[in-house]
Enzyme design. Structure first.
Site, PDB file in Angstrom:
ATOM      1  CB  ALA A  12      -0.937  -0.011   1.205  1.00 55.86           C
ATOM      2  CB  ILE A  16       1.033   0.378  -7.929  1.00 55.88           C
ATOM      3  CG1 ILE A  16       1.940   0.261  -9.164  1.00 55.88           C
ATOM      4  CG2 ILE A  16      -0.387  -0.084  -8.269  1.00 55.88           C
ATOM      5  CD1 ILE A  16       2.098  -1.143  -9.706  1.00 55.88           C
ATOM      6  NE  ARG A  98      13.262 -18.750 -14.341  1.00 51.20           N
ATOM      7  CZ  ARG A  98      12.629 -19.558 -15.159  1.00 51.20           C
ATOM      8  NH1 ARG A  98      11.778 -19.056 -16.028  1.00 51.20           N
ATOM      9  NH2 ARG A  98      12.848 -20.852 -15.144  1.00 51.20           N
ATOM     10  CG  ASP A 159       0.274  -6.482 -20.381  1.00 49.76           C
ATOM     11  OD1 ASP A 159       1.320  -5.815 -20.405  1.00 49.76           O
ATOM     12  OD2 ASP A 159       0.009  -7.301 -19.482  1.00 49.76           O
ATOM     13  CG  HIS A 187       2.354  -8.626 -16.814  1.00 52.15           C
ATOM     14  ND1 HIS A 187       2.020  -7.570 -17.624  1.00 52.15           N
ATOM     15  CD2 HIS A 187       3.226  -8.130 -15.904  1.00 52.15           C
ATOM     16  CE1 HIS A 187       2.652  -6.481 -17.210  1.00 52.15           C
ATOM     17  NE2 HIS A 187       3.400  -6.805 -16.168  1.00 52.15           N
TER      18      HIS A 187
HETATM   19  P1  NAI Z   1       7.022  -0.162  -5.147  1.00 52.13           P
HETATM   20  O1  NAI Z   1       8.360  -0.738  -4.887  1.00 52.13           O
HETATM   21  O2  NAI Z   1       6.828   1.308  -5.270  1.00 52.13           O
HETATM   22  O3  NAI Z   1       6.025  -0.642  -3.995  1.00 52.13           O
HETATM   23  C1  NAI Z   1       5.976  -1.945  -3.545  1.00 52.13           C
HETATM   24  C2  NAI Z   1       5.533  -1.897  -2.096  1.00 52.13           C
HETATM   25  O4  NAI Z   1       5.297  -3.247  -1.670  1.00 52.13           O
HETATM   26  C3  NAI Z   1       6.562  -1.296  -1.147  1.00 52.13           C
HETATM   27  O5  NAI Z   1       5.955  -0.281  -0.382  1.00 52.13           O
HETATM   28  C4  NAI Z   1       6.979  -2.490  -0.288  1.00 52.13           C
HETATM   29  O6  NAI Z   1       7.294  -2.108   1.041  1.00 52.13           O
HETATM   30  C5  NAI Z   1       5.728  -3.344  -0.348  1.00 52.13           C
HETATM   31  N1  NAI Z   1       5.931  -4.762  -0.021  1.00 52.13           N
HETATM   32  C6  NAI Z   1       6.996  -5.556  -0.317  1.00 52.13           C
HETATM   33  N2  NAI Z   1       6.831  -6.782   0.183  1.00 52.13           N
HETATM   34  C7  NAI Z   1       5.630  -6.792   0.799  1.00 52.13           C
HETATM   35  C8  NAI Z   1       4.910  -7.775   1.517  1.00 52.13           C
HETATM   36  N3  NAI Z   1       5.409  -8.976   1.726  1.00 52.13           N
HETATM   37  N4  NAI Z   1       3.698  -7.437   2.016  1.00 52.13           N
HETATM   38  C9  NAI Z   1       3.201  -6.197   1.839  1.00 52.13           C
HETATM   39  N5  NAI Z   1       3.851  -5.218   1.188  1.00 52.13           N
HETATM   40  C10 NAI Z   1       5.042  -5.512   0.657  1.00 52.13           C
HETATM   41  O7  NAI Z   1       6.472  -0.920  -6.439  1.00 52.13           O
HETATM   42  P2  NAI Z   1       5.268  -0.516  -7.399  1.00 52.13           P
HETATM   43  O8  NAI Z   1       5.778   0.369  -8.464  1.00 52.13           O
HETATM   44  O9  NAI Z   1       4.126  -0.070  -6.575  1.00 52.13           O
HETATM   45  O10 NAI Z   1       4.981  -1.915  -8.101  1.00 52.13           O
HETATM   46  C11 NAI Z   1       4.478  -3.009  -7.366  1.00 52.13           C
HETATM   47  C12 NAI Z   1       4.523  -4.277  -8.195  1.00 52.13           C
HETATM   48  O11 NAI Z   1       3.673  -4.199  -9.316  1.00 52.13           O
HETATM   49  C13 NAI Z   1       5.900  -4.617  -8.754  1.00 52.13           C
HETATM   50  O12 NAI Z   1       6.110  -6.011  -8.578  1.00 52.13           O
HETATM   51  C14 NAI Z   1       5.767  -4.302 -10.216  1.00 52.13           C
HETATM   52  O13 NAI Z   1       6.657  -5.065 -10.995  1.00 52.13           O
HETATM   53  C15 NAI Z   1       4.345  -4.713 -10.456  1.00 52.13           C
HETATM   54  N6  NAI Z   1       3.727  -4.169 -11.663  1.00 52.13           N
HETATM   55  C16 NAI Z   1       2.867  -4.986 -12.365  1.00 52.13           C
HETATM   56  C17 NAI Z   1       2.224  -4.550 -13.488  1.00 52.13           C
HETATM   57  C18 NAI Z   1       1.295  -5.453 -14.238  1.00 52.13           C
HETATM   58  O14 NAI Z   1       0.850  -5.033 -15.327  1.00 52.13           O
HETATM   59  N7  NAI Z   1       0.942  -6.656 -13.801  1.00 52.13           N
HETATM   60  C19 NAI Z   1       2.443  -3.185 -13.998  1.00 52.13           C
HETATM   61  C20 NAI Z   1       3.322  -2.385 -13.187  1.00 52.13           C
HETATM   62  C21 NAI Z   1       3.944  -2.880 -12.057  1.00 52.13           C
END
Ligand code: NAI
Length: 328
Positions: A12, A16, A98, A159, A187
């Site tokens: 949160a 995103i 990976r 996408d 994805h």
């Molecule tokens: P971000 O790094 O800004 O935020 C991620 C947040 O998740 C951080 O606040 C972190 O503390 C938290 N977090 C990490 N492990 C956690 C856990 N075990 N429990 C709860 N919170 C946890 O990343 P952003 O930019 O918000 O992206 C989030 C994810 O979405 C990434 O994996 C990114 O690759 C993915 N993504 C997927 C897309 C899709 O089309 N499916 C598109 C864009 C991003």
């Protein structure tokens, strides 16, 4: 007055999350007449920033927002959850193999799947956004044996939306003129955006484009590599568009696809179109009353077949890898 819907968002405090929470609270996720409770899950280092976001949510005085819970405990975050958006994930860092990436995410999505299994509401709907989204969704799903498998979905709507926008631009029409586009597979860069079934103002889109070289060399790579292009331009990965796609995914799942149209969702394969059963792969789906169905009977050309097969092969490899690691 309606009972509030419990919406859990993991990650949160991330970028995103910041783009997502205000739209959930303002009624865009479920509808303008549905009150919501927000449950924010973060890791301990993210709690303070999540509290800051919650202060701003209070300051919006959103009419539909009831209470906000902030926690680092999955059992608390998923307690009574009706909708769960799994956004927080472990990103790939330089030099990470990976296998390490998959294990790190298994350590997140395994326990979250179990917490959903044990604590969520019976009607729980899960959307996994955090990458590798399809395989993270598979890990969560396999760790939640009491929840129907189809409740676990992975996001390919970004996408899908990217592909609609690129196609509209190419044809000089608006996005409203395009229907029935499909994202198949993972994805990832192997995803296949398919316009052979798509319609532009009711006519076949591939025929309207009539340019297979553009399709193969421009359209498909532009959509598949858009995430990297955004990072290059913005210096940060897609956030508002990803949040928007998450909103669209859940809104469509709950409220239904338009008559004659469909959308793309990563869902557990039932073997349709020769996709390995059990993996979470993107398909063309119609939705109605909170349920979805894979669109059946589409003719798949050789051009499409090869690309669908390649993306599915990657998903099978990812599944085999997490199986070998004991994560599912
Ligand atoms: P971000 O790094 O800004 O935020 C991620 C947040 O998740 C951080 O606040 C972190 O503390 C938290 N977090 C990490 N492990 C956690 C856990 N075990 N429990 C709860 N919170 C946890 O990343 P952003 O930019 O918000 O992206 C989030 C994810 O979405 C990434 O994996 C990114 O690759 C993915 N993504 C997927 C897309 C899709 O089309 N499916 C598109 C864009 C991003």
């Amino acid at each position: 007055t309606r009972t509030p819907v419990n919406v859990t968002v993991t990650g949160a405090a991330g970028q995103i999350g910041y783009a997502l929470l205000f739209r959930i609270a303002s009624g865009h996720l479920l509808g303008a007449d549905v009150p919501v409770n927000l449950r924010l899950l973060e890791i301990p280092q993210g709690l303070k920033a999540a509290e800051g976001t919650a202060m701003e949510l209070d300051d919006c005085a959103f009419p539909l927002l009831r209470d906000i819970t902030i926690t680092d405990q999955p059992s608390v975050a998923f307690d009574g959850a009706n909708v769960a958006l799994l956004v927080g994930a472990r990103p790939r860092t330089a030099g990470m193999e990976r296998g390490d990436l998959l294990s790190a995410n298994g350590g997140i999505f395994g326990p979250q799947g179990k917490a959903i299994n044990d604590h969520a509401a019976d009607d729980i709907k899960v959307l996994v956004v955090g990458n590798p989204a399809n395989t993270n969704a598979l890990i969560a799903q396999r760790n939640a044996p009491d929840v129907p498998a189809e409740r676990f979905t992975a996001m390919t709507r970004l996408d899908h939306n990217r592909a609609v926008a690129q196609l509209a631009k190419k044809l000089g029409v608006t996005v409203n003129d395009i229907q029935r586009l499909t994202i198949w597979g993972n994805h990832s860069a192997t995803q296949y955006p398919d316009i052979f079934q798509a319609l532009v103002n009711g006519k076949n889109a591939a025929e309207a484009v009539n340019d297979e070289a553009w399709l193969a060399d421009t359209f498909i790579p532009t959509v598949a590599k858009r995430g990297a292009a955004i990072i290059e331009a913005r210096g940060a990965s897609s956030a508002a568009s990803a949040a928007n796609a998450a909103i669209d995914h859940v809104y469509t799942w709950v409220n239904g696809t338009a008559e004659g149209d469909w959308t793309s969702m990563g869902i557990v394969s039932d073997g349709s179109y020769g996709v390995e059963p059990g993996i979470i792969s993107s398909f063309p789906v119609t939705t109605k009353d909170g349920e979805f169905e894979i669109v059946q009977g589409l003719e798949i050309s050789d051009f499409s077949r090869a690309r669908i097969d390649a993306s599915v092969a990657e998903l099978v490899e990812e599944r085999d890898a997490v199986q070998a690691l004991g994560l599912i």
